[in-house]
Scaffold this motif. Structure first.
Motif, PDB file in Angstrom:
ATOM      1  N   MET A   1      41.995  43.269  30.834  1.00 48.84           N
ATOM      2  CA  MET A   1      41.989  41.810  30.844  1.00 48.84           C
ATOM      3  C   MET A   1      42.004  41.219  29.433  1.00 48.84           C
ATOM      4  O   MET A   1      42.758  40.283  29.169  1.00 48.84           O
ATOM      5  N   PRO A   2      41.208  41.762  28.489  1.00 47.02           N
ATOM      6  CA  PRO A   2      41.306  41.225  27.119  1.00 47.02           C
ATOM      7  C   PRO A   2      42.720  41.337  26.551  1.00 47.02           C
ATOM      8  O   PRO A   2      43.178  40.432  25.832  1.00 47.02           O
ATOM      9  N   LYS A   3      43.427  42.440  26.838  1.00 49.24           N
ATOM     10  CA  LYS A   3      44.791  42.594  26.302  1.00 49.24           C
ATOM     11  C   LYS A   3      45.740  41.582  26.952  1.00 49.24           C
ATOM     12  O   LYS A   3      46.653  41.072  26.295  1.00 49.24           O
ATOM     13  N   LEU A   4      45.566  41.308  28.244  1.00 50.60           N
ATOM     14  CA  LEU A   4      46.392  40.301  28.906  1.00 50.60           C
ATOM     15  C   LEU A   4      46.116  38.914  28.324  1.00 50.60           C
ATOM     16  O   LEU A   4      47.031  38.123  28.087  1.00 50.60           O
ATOM     17  N   GLN A   5      44.853  38.624  28.080  1.00 53.48           N
ATOM     18  CA  GLN A   5      44.491  37.333  27.492  1.00 53.48           C
ATOM     19  C   GLN A   5      45.039  37.210  26.071  1.00 53.48           C
ATOM     20  O   GLN A   5      45.520  36.143  25.676  1.00 53.48           O
ATOM     21  N   LEU A   6      44.987  38.306  25.323  1.00 57.41           N
ATOM     22  CA  LEU A   6      45.506  38.295  23.959  1.00 57.41           C
ATOM     23  C   LEU A   6      47.006  38.003  23.935  1.00 57.41           C
ATOM     24  O   LEU A   6      47.511  37.363  23.012  1.00 57.41           O
ATOM     25  N   ALA A   7      47.722  38.445  24.992  1.00 61.26           N
ATOM     26  CA  ALA A   7      49.163  38.204  25.070  1.00 61.26           C
ATOM     27  C   ALA A   7      49.481  36.816  25.600  1.00 61.26           C
ATOM     28  O   ALA A   7      50.657  36.436  25.696  1.00 61.26           O
ATOM     29  N   GLY A   8      48.461  36.024  25.952  1.00 61.68           N
ATOM     30  CA  GLY A   8      48.689  34.642  26.369  1.00 61.68           C
ATOM     31  C   GLY A   8      48.868  34.445  27.862  1.00 61.68           C
ATOM     32  O   GLY A   8      49.349  33.395  28.296  1.00 61.68           O
ATOM     33  N   TRP A   9      48.452  35.416  28.674  1.00 62.18           N
ATOM     34  CA  TRP A   9      48.708  35.310  30.107  1.00 62.18           C
ATOM     35  C   TRP A   9      47.691  34.460  30.855  1.00 62.18           C
ATOM     36  O   TRP A   9      47.846  34.231  32.056  1.00 62.18           O
ATOM     37  N   ASP A  10      46.671  33.991  30.200  1.00 63.06           N
ATOM     38  CA  ASP A  10      45.732  33.112  30.894  1.00 63.06           C
ATOM     39  C   ASP A  10      45.815  31.679  30.389  1.00 63.06           C
ATOM     40  O   ASP A  10      44.917  30.874  30.595  1.00 63.06           O
ATOM     41  N   ASN A  11      46.920  31.351  29.701  1.00 61.36           N
ATOM     42  CA  ASN A  11      47.115  29.991  29.196  1.00 61.36           C
ATOM     43  C   ASN A  11      48.037  29.214  30.133  1.00 61.36           C
ATOM     44  O   ASN A  11      49.080  29.704  30.536  1.00 61.36           O
ATOM     45  N   ASP A  12      47.651  28.009  30.469  1.00 59.43           N
ATOM     46  CA  ASP A  12      48.485  27.172  31.329  1.00 59.43           C
ATOM     47  C   ASP A  12      49.825  26.902  30.645  1.00 59.43           C
ATOM     48  O   ASP A  12      49.844  26.629  29.445  1.00 59.43           O
ATOM     49  N   PRO A  13      50.990  26.980  31.340  1.00 59.22           N
ATOM     50  CA  PRO A  13      51.150  27.126  32.789  1.00 59.22           C
ATOM     51  C   PRO A  13      51.186  28.576  33.249  1.00 59.22           C
ATOM     52  O   PRO A  13      51.428  28.839  34.412  1.00 59.22           O
ATOM     53  N   HIS A  14      51.006  29.515  32.320  1.00 63.24           N
ATOM     54  CA  HIS A  14      51.008  30.920  32.705  1.00 63.24           C
ATOM     55  C   HIS A  14      49.642  31.273  33.290  1.00 63.24           C
ATOM     56  O   HIS A  14      48.630  30.675  32.943  1.00 63.24           O
ATOM     57  N   SER A  15      49.643  32.270  34.145  1.00 66.89           N
ATOM     58  CA  SER A  15      48.361  32.591  34.761  1.00 66.89           C
ATOM     59  C   SER A  15      48.311  34.046  35.168  1.00 66.89           C
ATOM     60  O   SER A  15      49.335  34.717  35.294  1.00 66.89           O
TER      61      SER A  15
END
Length: 756
Positions: A1-15
């Motif tokens: 999950m930290p690696k996904l967040q680091l790649a920007g996958w939890d930023n709107d509009p991406h999810s």
């Protein structure tokens, strides 16, 4: 999950959609109940927009390798039609790229924009306007969210249109939401101002079908979101100022009395034409309605059907091309989105052996009945046999009494007259309920007009108790959304696989909240059994039973073990009545009995039907779980493993209550019954088991006080009467036949400890 967040996958509009359930889990009827298999769930979905998934991530524990997750990641990616998948154990990441066909170990996940750019290049979609149109959001005002296969159908169709493919076909089983898919396709194109010419305007769309109910339901239901953009072409009136048009072929087509209304529109007027149930109408080469599609040939045309390619719908596939997406009845049942079903094959004596008139036999109009041997396909078409109709109605009435007299039921009859006769018979056989509910049984055919549509509307309403039974001929084969319909009855021969699937579709919708989790097909003509044997049929039944009924509707049940289906023999040519006379003969005498109950099950590979005894099927299931009686005994002695066996049998549709009934062993212990069927072990009743325990283990009983032995004796008596399902401590101490004089469990324990 930290690696996904680091790649920007939890930023709107991406999810990131975590632990996303994508199926409901198959429903398996077990006796009078059911179990649901576990649903499928993905660890992470990476979404570029809320309505556009790009990748799936399958994560394993840190002590495993990333490679351990590859196969599961691939399975989910292919199921969800995704072009990227990732397998990981947290530290290592394997990227699966379906465009390049490669698996690559990567240090980090790509960003949303990087992956989206790769997707555009992979599918060849590069125009900025087309990209935004593909990403246009769905209409989320509907109460339900789209299922995974609906999202695939919507996005594939829009993507194909944006790439210039102007003839498209979606093949989706009845009950899987073709209308919902069509609505979202229209909404995305309409709201993003896509049109055929690239002008800055909303598209003009024609929704075309062959029955009013198929256009009125969507127009007034899902498509209500289009507001004043909607317009139904009817009564010869033409309006060219709207954008979402609805019409039936009959309102547009030309005939000997009028010029085709479709010619009142310019040939390039519509940008998109959607043809619902396209296998039945304008796509056929010899159809008079084909002229409508040919006239609007400049428009993109999307056909929707529930039936895969067969000889009787080949023209559809030639015209529209191969489907851009298929979702079958089998897959819908497997995913738990469609209701499974049981098939009851019921045979009357005359259907089994044929019917032949006696010498000089006259019909009700005094006409001599031609001397021939009439078969099922002739009944109600050439010769109407009142005794057979009465026997069918009596059997159906008894079936409802044994199951649920308020289970909504559709009876498909040969013609409107046949539907009227079965309706009358069912009314008289259910007079007690008709007295309370005058519309308990109704005929709904074209002759009823608005009155029939009223009956149908109430039948479809999940909150309305009656009508309960509808008799019909052709009118209700398609386009009728009856989510609580529990019985589909075939009182006429169905020759076409396409029509058969449409009829079956009347019962496949699920309504968990109303207890509609599966349905029955009651087949009096052999159509279901014959068509299930067709290799192209893609949705096997949970079980097929075959009954033989007497004229009084009583059932004799037999079991067979053949695995082959005999081809029905052709009936000899029959003599049609002379012109001007009633078109069929009517024989009101004679007696007929119902004569057959086969159980058809799916073989271990899940594809081919075979005819087996229920007990044999259960025995084979037991042997797959335990190879020997000794192994089964050892596992049964462990409470946790015993529950696993019971659950595994339930998922195969096996209930102990039904098994004991079928084996005619109502007093057998469940374990003994399984061992007897699977390994031919001696079969004892529960009372014999209890008595044997008393005799062989006297030392066990004698070490307890008289009061404690009394409790044990009463527990054994409870077991002998009710079985081990009742044998749950301490609950068993609260219910009879435990003597009230013994006291409550705390008092029993206190006295037992005091006495040592």
């Amino acid at each position: 999950m930290p690696k996904l967040q680091l790649a920007g996958w939890d930023n709107d509009p991406h999810s990131i959609a975590e632990q996303r359930t994508i199926t409901d889990g198959r429903i398996v009827p077990v006796g009078k109940g059911f179990v649901r298999k576990p649903p499928k769930r993905v660890d992470y979905l990476l979404r570029y927009r809320r309505d556009f998934d790009l990748a799936v991530v399958e994560a394993k524990a840190g002590y495993k390798t990333a490679a351990d997750a590859v196969q599961q990641a691939r399975t989910y990616a292919e199921m969800l039609d995704l072009k990227f998948a990732y397998a990981t154990n947290g530290a290592d990441i394997i990227e699966i790229d379906y465009f390049t066909g490669t698996e690559t170990r990567v240090a980090d996940y790509p960003t949303p924009d990087q992956l989206w750019q790769r997707y555009q290049e992979g599918v060849g979609l590069t125009k900025p306007q087309s990209v935004e149109q593909l990403l246009a959001p769905y209409n989320h005002t509907q109460a339900k969210s789209e299922r995974y296969y609906q999202q695939i159908a919507i996005n594939r169709t829009v993507e194909a249109i944006l790439k210039g493919q102007d003839r498209l076909l979606l093949t989706m089983a009845t009950g899987t939401g073709k209308t919902f898919v069509a609505f979202q396709i229209c909404w995305k194109l309409w709201s993003s101002r896509w049109n055929r010419t690239g002008e800055h305007r909303r598209p003009r769309i024609l929704y075309l079908a062959d029955r009013n109910i198929l256009v009125d339901q969507p127009k007034d239901g899902l498509f209500a979101a289009f507001g004043d953009a909607r317009y139904k072409i009817e009564s010869g009136e033409v309006v060219q100022s709207r954008e979402m048009y609805f019409a039936i072929y009959q309102a547009l087509a030309e005939d000997e009395r009028r010029l085709g209304l479709f010619k009142s529109f310019p040939p390039d007027f519509f940008d998109l034409v959607i043809v619902d149930e396209c296998h039945r109408g304008s796509a056929r080469d010899d159809s008079s309605w084909r002229a409508i599609l040919n006239y609007f040939s400049l428009a993109y045309q999307l056909g929707m059907t529930a039936t895969p390619l067969r000889d009787d719908n080949r023209d559809t596939y030639v015209y529209f091309g191969n489907p851009i997406y298929e979702y079958s009845l089998r897959q819908g049942i497997e995913d738990g989105f469609l209701a499974p079903y049981r098939v009851h094959r019921v045979i009357t004596q005359w259907d089994a052996a044929g019917w032949r008139p006696n010498r000089d036999e006259l019909d009700r109009y005094g006409r001599a009945i031609p001397d021939d041997e009439y078969q099922t396909k002739d009944f109600e078409r050439v010769i109407a046999l009142r005794a057979r109709t009465q026997a069918i109605a009596h059997h159906l009435a008894e079936f409802l009494k044994k199951t649920d007299r308020f289970a909504k039921t559709i009876v498909f009859c040969v013609d409107q007259e046949h539907a009227s006769e079965i309706r009358e018979a069912l009314i008289n056989l259910n007079s007690d309920l008709v007295a309370q509910h005058p519309d308990y049984v109704c005929r709904v055919t074209s002759e009823e007009g608005q009155i029939g549509r009223g009956h149908l509307s109430r039948f479809q309403d999940v909150e309305t108790k009656s009508p309960v039974v509808l008799t019909t001929s052709q009118l209700l084969t398609t386009g009728v959304d009856a989510p609580t319909c529990k019985n589909v009855v075939l009182a006429r021969v169905v020759g076409s696989m396409s029509e058969f699937k449409q009829i079956i579709g009347r019962g496949t919708r699920l309504r968990d909240d109303y207890g509609k989790l599966w349905f029955n097909i009651i087949d009096y003509t052999g159509s279901a059994t014959r068509l299930f044997a067709d290799p192209s049929f893609d949705g096997d039944p949970t079980r097929i039973t075959e009954e033989v009924i007497t004229e009084e509707g009583e059932t004799t049940t037999i079991t067979e073990t053949t695995t082959e289906e005999d081809e029905p023999e052709a009936s000899p040519e029959v003599v049609e009545p002379p012109a001007g006379e009633p078109r069929k003969f009517y024989f009101d005498g004679g007696q007929v009995e119902v004569v057959a109950h086969l159980v058809h099950e799916i073989d271990p590979n899940g594809r081919q039907l075979r005819v087996v005894r229920y007990a044999d099927y259960a025995a084979e299931a037991v042997r797959t779980l335990s190879p020997s009686a000794q192994d089964l005994r050892a596992r049964w002695a462990n409470a946790e493993q015993r529950n696993e066996i019971i659950q595994a049998l339930a998922e195969r549709g096996i209930s102990f209550e039904e098994l004991a009934e079928q084996a005619k062993q109502p007093d057998a212990d469940p374990f003994d019954l399984l061992c007897h069927l699977a390994f031919n072990a001696p079969l004892r009743t529960r009372r014999e088991r209890a008595q044997r325990l008393r005799q062989e283990r006297k030392d066990f009983f004698e070490k307890y006080s008289p009061e404690a032995r009394e409790i044990l004796d009463e527990l054994l008596e409870k077991y002998a009467q009710h079985g081990d399902a009742q044998f749950v401590l301490p609950d068993v101490l609260h219910v009879p036949p435990i003597s009230p004089s013994i006291g409550k469990p705390p008092q029993v324990r206190a006295r037992h400890h005091a006495q040592g």
